[in-house]
Design a protein around this motif. Sequence first.
Motif, PDB file in Angstrom:
ATOM      1  N   UNK A 140     -35.492   5.803   1.571  1.00 28.85           N
ATOM      2  CA  UNK A 140     -34.745   5.008   2.534  1.00 28.85           C
ATOM      3  C   UNK A 140     -33.988   3.910   1.797  1.00 28.85           C
ATOM      4  N   UNK A 141     -32.855   3.481   2.350  1.00 29.94           N
ATOM      5  CA  UNK A 141     -32.083   2.410   1.716  1.00 29.94           C
ATOM      6  C   UNK A 141     -32.891   1.122   1.614  1.00 29.94           C
ATOM      7  N   UNK A 142     -32.727   0.431   0.517  1.00 29.49           N
ATOM      8  CA  UNK A 142     -33.370  -0.866   0.317  1.00 29.49           C
ATOM      9  C   UNK A 142     -32.325  -1.973   0.389  1.00 29.49           C
ATOM     10  N   UNK A 143     -31.274  -1.705   1.164  1.00 28.98           N
ATOM     11  CA  UNK A 143     -30.165  -2.633   1.312  1.00 28.98           C
ATOM     12  C   UNK A 143     -29.472  -2.299   2.633  1.00 28.98           C
ATOM     13  N   UNK A 144     -28.807  -3.245   3.227  1.00 24.35           N
ATOM     14  CA  UNK A 144     -28.131  -3.021   4.508  1.00 24.35           C
ATOM     15  C   UNK A 144     -26.638  -2.783   4.299  1.00 24.35           C
ATOM     16  N   UNK A 177     -28.360   5.859   1.750  1.00 24.28           N
ATOM     17  CA  UNK A 177     -28.927   6.887   2.623  1.00 24.28           C
ATOM     18  C   UNK A 177     -28.336   8.260   2.316  1.00 24.28           C
ATOM     19  N   UNK A 178     -27.020   8.327   2.171  1.00 22.58           N
ATOM     20  CA  UNK A 178     -26.356   9.597   1.859  1.00 22.58           C
ATOM     21  C   UNK A 178     -26.805  10.126   0.499  1.00 22.58           C
ATOM     22  N   UNK A 179     -26.866   9.255  -0.489  1.00 23.45           N
ATOM     23  CA  UNK A 179     -27.292   9.665  -1.828  1.00 23.45           C
ATOM     24  C   UNK A 179     -28.750  10.126  -1.793  1.00 23.45           C
ATOM     25  N   UNK A 180     -29.579   9.438  -1.030  1.00 25.28           N
ATOM     26  CA  UNK A 180     -30.970   9.846  -0.874  1.00 25.28           C
ATOM     27  C   UNK A 180     -31.099  11.221  -0.244  1.00 25.28           C
ATOM     28  N   UNK A 240     -32.753   2.654  -3.367  1.00 23.84           N
ATOM     29  CA  UNK A 240     -33.600   3.381  -2.431  1.00 23.84           C
ATOM     30  C   UNK A 240     -35.056   3.019  -2.662  1.00 23.84           C
ATOM     31  N   UNK A 241     -35.860   3.137  -1.614  1.00 15.27           N
ATOM     32  CA  UNK A 241     -37.301   2.936  -1.752  1.00 15.27           C
ATOM     33  C   UNK A 241     -37.997   4.118  -1.079  1.00 15.27           C
ATOM     34  N   UNK A 242     -39.206   4.391  -1.517  1.00 17.77           N
ATOM     35  CA  UNK A 242     -40.007   5.443  -0.906  1.00 17.77           C
ATOM     36  C   UNK A 242     -40.782   4.824   0.251  1.00 17.77           C
TER      37      UNK A 242
END
Length: 192
Positions: free
Chosen positions: A116-120, A128-131, A103-105
């Motif tokens: 937000x996810x830092x991977x697709x 995204x769910x974990x965030x 994840x990234x801020x």
Amino acid sequence: MTTRQEGQYKAVPESLAVVQALVNTQYGQGRYAHTELTSPEQLRAWLVGYGLLKEGEPVSEGDLRRVLQLREALRSLLRANVEKEVLTSPIGVLNHLASAAPLKVRFHDDGRGTLEPDIAGVDGALASLIGEVFTAMINGTWGRLKVCRYERCQKAFYDTSKNRSGVWCSMARCGSRQKARAYRHRSRVAQD
């Protein structure tokens, strides 16, 4: 659906609604059982439907297994919101899944920051769910997302009670059954 139940679903913060929906892709037993996400195709459609995956991205059997692992680990965490006891096994699963879901801020024009996810792909959906779970834990809404105390149900619900004391997804269904069962048990014990 009763007015109270409708209010219960409306009260779920948008960010937690997708977490609740994931947990509720399976709940109940016997004739009340509800099961979704039994194939990679169903998972793809579900993730696309919730905006967690772009149309046409691949989803494998391994992706399905990881999402189902996440679902059950989250169910265990939600159970702790009712029973106040956290099992260590779901923590290990969450840590393992989170390690492959960076994840990234990101700061927005209004000054608000989000994870937000830092991977697709499916890894991005997991991130995204974990965030969302982490954000809910920080902002205090996580403790209101719970799973029904009735062992044969385990449906996720958002507790809208003032004192956060809700333990059943529906008083009309699961709560009533449990109270009737407890009454019958007390009556039998009193007769013996």
